[in-house]
Write an enzyme that holds these catalytic residues in place. Sequence first.
Site, PDB file in Angstrom:
ATOM      1  N   ALA A  11      -3.533  15.013   5.456  1.00 24.65           N
ATOM      2  CA  ALA A  11      -3.312  13.844   6.327  1.00 24.65           C
ATOM      3  C   ALA A  11      -2.147  12.632   5.537  1.00 24.65           C
ATOM      4  O   ALA A  11      -2.222  12.845   4.115  1.00 24.65           O
ATOM      5  CB  ALA A  11      -4.266  12.937   6.454  1.00 24.65           C
ATOM      6  N   HIS A  28      -4.250  -0.576   6.079  1.00 25.39           N
ATOM      7  CA  HIS A  28      -3.670   0.453   7.023  1.00 25.39           C
ATOM      8  C   HIS A  28      -4.632  -0.055   8.314  1.00 25.39           C
ATOM      9  O   HIS A  28      -5.321   1.186   8.790  1.00 25.39           O
ATOM     10  CB  HIS A  28      -3.429   1.639   6.609  1.00 25.39           C
ATOM     11  CG  HIS A  28      -4.592   2.308   5.817  1.00 25.39           C
ATOM     12  ND1 HIS A  28      -5.890   2.443   6.248  1.00 25.39           N
ATOM     13  CD2 HIS A  28      -4.511   3.079   4.577  1.00 25.39           C
ATOM     14  CE1 HIS A  28      -6.535   2.967   5.284  1.00 25.39           C
ATOM     15  NE2 HIS A  28      -5.852   3.492   4.452  1.00 25.39           N
ATOM     16  N   HIS A  68       1.076  -1.200   0.171  1.00 26.04           N
ATOM     17  CA  HIS A  68       0.124   0.040   0.035  1.00 26.04           C
ATOM     18  C   HIS A  68       0.879   1.251  -0.103  1.00 26.04           C
ATOM     19  O   HIS A  68       1.382   1.655   0.842  1.00 26.04           O
ATOM     20  CB  HIS A  68      -0.826  -0.065   1.176  1.00 26.04           C
ATOM     21  CG  HIS A  68      -1.788   1.138   1.241  1.00 26.04           C
ATOM     22  ND1 HIS A  68      -3.224   0.905   1.504  1.00 26.04           N
ATOM     23  CD2 HIS A  68      -1.540   2.589   1.263  1.00 26.04           C
ATOM     24  CE1 HIS A  68      -3.722   2.507   1.409  1.00 26.04           C
ATOM     25  NE2 HIS A  68      -2.636   3.181   1.415  1.00 26.04           N
ATOM     26  N   ASN A  83      -5.611   7.083  -5.794  1.00 28.32           N
ATOM     27  CA  ASN A  83      -6.208   8.528  -5.448  1.00 28.32           C
ATOM     28  C   ASN A  83      -5.744   9.605  -6.065  1.00 28.32           C
ATOM     29  O   ASN A  83      -5.326  10.580  -5.479  1.00 28.32           O
ATOM     30  CB  ASN A  83      -6.521   8.531  -3.977  1.00 28.32           C
ATOM     31  CG  ASN A  83      -5.389   8.553  -3.178  1.00 28.32           C
ATOM     32  OD1 ASN A  83      -4.281   7.894  -3.548  1.00 28.32           O
ATOM     33  ND2 ASN A  83      -5.117   9.253  -1.974  1.00 28.32           N
ATOM     34  N   LEU A 117      -4.449   9.356   8.215  1.00 25.17           N
ATOM     35  CA  LEU A 117      -5.973   8.752   8.063  1.00 25.17           C
ATOM     36  C   LEU A 117      -5.606   7.260   7.701  1.00 25.17           C
ATOM     37  O   LEU A 117      -4.815   6.923   6.730  1.00 25.17           O
ATOM     38  CB  LEU A 117      -6.664   9.253   7.292  1.00 25.17           C
ATOM     39  CG  LEU A 117      -7.221  10.909   7.961  1.00 25.17           C
ATOM     40  CD1 LEU A 117      -8.073  11.606   6.656  1.00 25.17           C
ATOM     41  CD2 LEU A 117      -7.849  10.671   9.128  1.00 25.17           C
ATOM     42  N   HIS A 172       1.453   5.391  -1.740  1.00 29.44           N
ATOM     43  CA  HIS A 172       0.950   6.616  -2.591  1.00 29.44           C
ATOM     44  C   HIS A 172       2.224   7.212  -3.504  1.00 29.44           C
ATOM     45  O   HIS A 172       3.167   7.581  -2.576  1.00 29.44           O
ATOM     46  CB  HIS A 172       0.020   7.622  -1.772  1.00 29.44           C
ATOM     47  CG  HIS A 172      -0.933   7.190  -0.878  1.00 29.44           C
ATOM     48  ND1 HIS A 172      -2.129   7.301  -1.522  1.00 29.44           N
ATOM     49  CD2 HIS A 172      -1.028   6.465   0.159  1.00 29.44           C
ATOM     50  CE1 HIS A 172      -3.053   6.595  -0.699  1.00 29.44           C
ATOM     51  NE2 HIS A 172      -2.368   6.353   0.240  1.00 29.44           N
ATOM     52  N   LEU A 173       2.250   7.179  -4.549  1.00 26.89           N
ATOM     53  CA  LEU A 173       3.313   7.647  -5.278  1.00 26.89           C
ATOM     54  C   LEU A 173       3.081   9.042  -5.976  1.00 26.89           C
ATOM     55  O   LEU A 173       3.912   9.601  -6.471  1.00 26.89           O
ATOM     56  CB  LEU A 173       3.845   6.662  -6.560  1.00 26.89           C
ATOM     57  CG  LEU A 173       4.189   5.171  -6.058  1.00 26.89           C
ATOM     58  CD1 LEU A 173       4.591   4.356  -7.289  1.00 26.89           C
ATOM     59  CD2 LEU A 173       5.383   5.309  -5.009  1.00 26.89           C
ATOM     60  N   ARG A 174       1.732   9.419  -6.099  1.00 29.15           N
ATOM     61  CA  ARG A 174       1.403  10.648  -6.707  1.00 29.15           C
ATOM     62  C   ARG A 174       1.659  10.563  -8.282  1.00 29.15           C
ATOM     63  O   ARG A 174       1.739   9.495  -8.791  1.00 29.15           O
ATOM     64  CB  ARG A 174       1.863  11.858  -6.117  1.00 29.15           C
ATOM     65  CG  ARG A 174       1.850  11.981  -4.562  1.00 29.15           C
ATOM     66  CD  ARG A 174       0.322  12.009  -4.141  1.00 29.15           C
ATOM     67  NE  ARG A 174       0.357  12.374  -2.590  1.00 29.15           N
ATOM     68  CZ  ARG A 174      -0.683  11.808  -1.711  1.00 29.15           C
ATOM     69  NH1 ARG A 174      -1.526  10.762  -2.172  1.00 29.15           N
ATOM     70  NH2 ARG A 174      -0.353  12.123  -0.536  1.00 29.15           N
ATOM     71  N   HIS A 228     -10.586   1.161   2.668  1.00 27.64           N
ATOM     72  CA  HIS A 228     -10.158   2.301   3.376  1.00 27.64           C
ATOM     73  C   HIS A 228     -11.339   2.120   4.478  1.00 27.64           C
ATOM     74  O   HIS A 228     -12.493   2.534   4.352  1.00 27.64           O
ATOM     75  CB  HIS A 228     -10.083   3.535   2.816  1.00 27.64           C
ATOM     76  CG  HIS A 228      -9.764   4.607   3.976  1.00 27.64           C
ATOM     77  ND1 HIS A 228      -8.502   5.353   3.671  1.00 27.64           N
ATOM     78  CD2 HIS A 228     -10.403   5.029   4.971  1.00 27.64           C
ATOM     79  CE1 HIS A 228      -8.512   6.090   4.861  1.00 27.64           C
ATOM     80  NE2 HIS A 228      -9.801   5.934   5.797  1.00 27.64           N
ATOM     81  N   HIS A 239       3.202  14.634   0.868  1.00 29.64           N
ATOM     82  CA  HIS A 239       2.671  15.728   0.977  1.00 29.64           C
ATOM     83  C   HIS A 239       3.415  17.031   1.087  1.00 29.64           C
ATOM     84  O   HIS A 239       4.543  16.955   1.774  1.00 29.64           O
ATOM     85  CB  HIS A 239       1.620  16.081   2.133  1.00 29.64           C
ATOM     86  CG  HIS A 239       0.343  15.276   2.031  1.00 29.64           C
ATOM     87  ND1 HIS A 239      -0.801  15.393   0.970  1.00 29.64           N
ATOM     88  CD2 HIS A 239       0.090  14.184   2.532  1.00 29.64           C
ATOM     89  CE1 HIS A 239      -1.613  14.522   1.175  1.00 29.64           C
ATOM     90  NE2 HIS A 239      -1.058  13.791   2.072  1.00 29.64           N
ATOM     91  N   ASP A 281       1.728   2.756   3.528  1.00 31.65           N
ATOM     92  CA  ASP A 281       0.881   3.904   3.198  1.00 31.65           C
ATOM     93  C   ASP A 281       1.440   5.259   3.244  1.00 31.65           C
ATOM     94  O   ASP A 281       1.276   6.117   3.671  1.00 31.65           O
ATOM     95  CB  ASP A 281      -0.288   3.905   4.449  1.00 31.65           C
ATOM     96  CG  ASP A 281      -1.433   5.093   3.932  1.00 31.65           C
ATOM     97  OD1 ASP A 281      -1.562   5.239   2.893  1.00 31.65           O
ATOM     98  OD2 ASP A 281      -2.155   5.146   4.867  1.00 31.65           O
ATOM     99  N   LYS A 311      -9.821  -0.058  -5.224  1.00 25.43           N
ATOM    100  CA  LYS A 311      -9.986   0.465  -4.099  1.00 25.43           C
ATOM    101  C   LYS A 311     -11.066   1.035  -3.535  1.00 25.43           C
ATOM    102  O   LYS A 311     -11.657   2.068  -4.390  1.00 25.43           O
ATOM    103  CB  LYS A 311      -8.653   1.456  -3.892  1.00 25.43           C
ATOM    104  CG  LYS A 311      -8.455   2.324  -2.630  1.00 25.43           C
ATOM    105  CD  LYS A 311      -8.040   1.685  -1.355  1.00 25.43           C
ATOM    106  CE  LYS A 311      -7.988   2.067  -0.236  1.00 25.43           C
ATOM    107  NZ  LYS A 311      -6.814   2.845   0.208  1.00 25.43           N
TER     108      LYS A 311
HETATM  109  C1  NCD Z   1      -3.394   9.220   2.137  1.00 26.25           C
HETATM  110  C2  NCD Z   1      -2.887  10.256   1.019  1.00 26.25           C
HETATM  111  O1  NCD Z   1      -2.451  11.067   1.451  1.00 26.25           O
HETATM  112  O2  NCD Z   1      -3.425   9.912  -0.156  1.00 26.25           O
HETATM  113  N1  NCD Z   1      -3.098   9.907   3.325  1.00 26.25           N
HETATM  114  C3  NCD Z   1      -3.141   9.217   4.623  1.00 26.25           C
HETATM  115  O3  NCD Z   1      -3.182   9.748   5.683  1.00 26.25           O
HETATM  116  N2  NCD Z   1      -3.152   7.826   4.733  1.00 26.25           N
HETATM  117  C4  NCD Z   1      -4.692   8.722   2.059  1.00 26.25           C
HETATM  118  C5  NCD Z   1      -4.964   7.330   2.606  1.00 26.25           C
HETATM  119  O4  NCD Z   1      -4.392   6.646   2.549  1.00 26.25           O
HETATM  120  O5  NCD Z   1      -6.131   7.447   3.524  1.00 26.25           O
HETATM  121 ZN    ZN Z   2      -3.247   5.201   1.697  1.00 24.16          ZN
END
Ligand code: NCD
Ligand code: ZN
Length: 349
Positions: A266, A177, A16, A44, A222, A18-20, A139, A254, A250, A102
């Site tokens: 988050a 998560h 899990h 996302n 989150l 996030h690479l953007r 989620h 940011h 996760d 997802k």
């Molecule tokens: C994640 C994100 O920034 O995309 N943020 C987080 O707090 N984990 C989104 C997510 O997995 O809930």
């Molecule tokens: Zn996540």
Amino acid sequence: MTKPSPLRLTRPDDWHVHLRDGIVLKDVVPHTAAQFARAIVMPNLKPPVVTATMAAAYRERILAAVPAAMNFEPLMTLYLTDNTSPDEIRRAVDSGFVHGVKLYPAGATTNSDAGVTDIQRCMRTLEVMQDTGLPLLIHGEVTEHSIDIFDREAVFIDRILQPLRKSLPALRVVFEHITTKDAAEYVRDAEGDIAATITAHHLMYNRNAIFQGGIRPHYYCLPVLKREPHRLALVEAAISGNPRFFLGTDSAPHPKGLKEHACGCAGCYTALHAMELYAEVFEANNALDKLEGFASFFGADFYRLPRNTDVVTLQKSEWIIPDELTLGDTTLVPLDAGRSLRWKFIPHG
Ligand code: NCD
Ligand code: ZN
């Protein structure tokens, strides 16, 4: 004094992350690719990745950001909406590179506005996932503002997850998560094909970390960190050797300015030093022998993918987590910036 012996283990995967997208990929992807052979990449984005065609294009952009010396396979996911069609699921399965869908309850977290408003609207689509074995990655938080933020995961289990799994008992589910004792016990005891990912930060910290001497935005993610008994239950699950629990960082980049903000985003960034953080937790709980199953075997088994065969090393050597890292034309602050780590990840055996 004799040097402590390094820990050698099968190369891990991150189930899990996030690479953007866009210019930040070149900054973020190398961190994940340095440690992990594969990663389940969250969809996302803005706009979200809702079709197999979009996932194919996103996958190419990620691969273009992998440094030449590294081997890394992004495992793609689709973002479930009220309108995801059964045919889209079939296309995803046929693609061979989409490994999950997802479920974000609408409004639950970063970029989840297009998420599911009512799971009942998705039943025909979820039936095809059940039939084809494509996992639903959840989620697991309700979104009602009337429900206390610290209770939203436990309420989700009762109100959404249990009824859903009763209707579709063969649907393969990853509870993403997890943050509570309730979720750890549910996943441990539930019938059927269910697993959970656990982040490093939820194993390391309870909710006090967010308020240590003042508000600490880099510990806000989150689902939000919970009380100490929940952290302890997550540690117990992670080191139990139960194959239903496996690694998912996760890691969520940011910009520093959007974390240190009146309405901060988050997400915790751990891609740079993920295995070092997990190793600290397992070591502190005398369970280093359980790290390989959690990090390198159980996720692959659940996703019905071959286990990796190459080997990596964790060496006992101290280094300082940088204060900031480049993120496109700005910077991000990694989790525990400035702290000294006891382990160093070496990407070969
Ligand atoms: C994640 C994100 O920034 O995309 N943020 C987080 O707090 N984990 C989104 C997510 O997995 O809930
Ligand atoms: Zn996540």
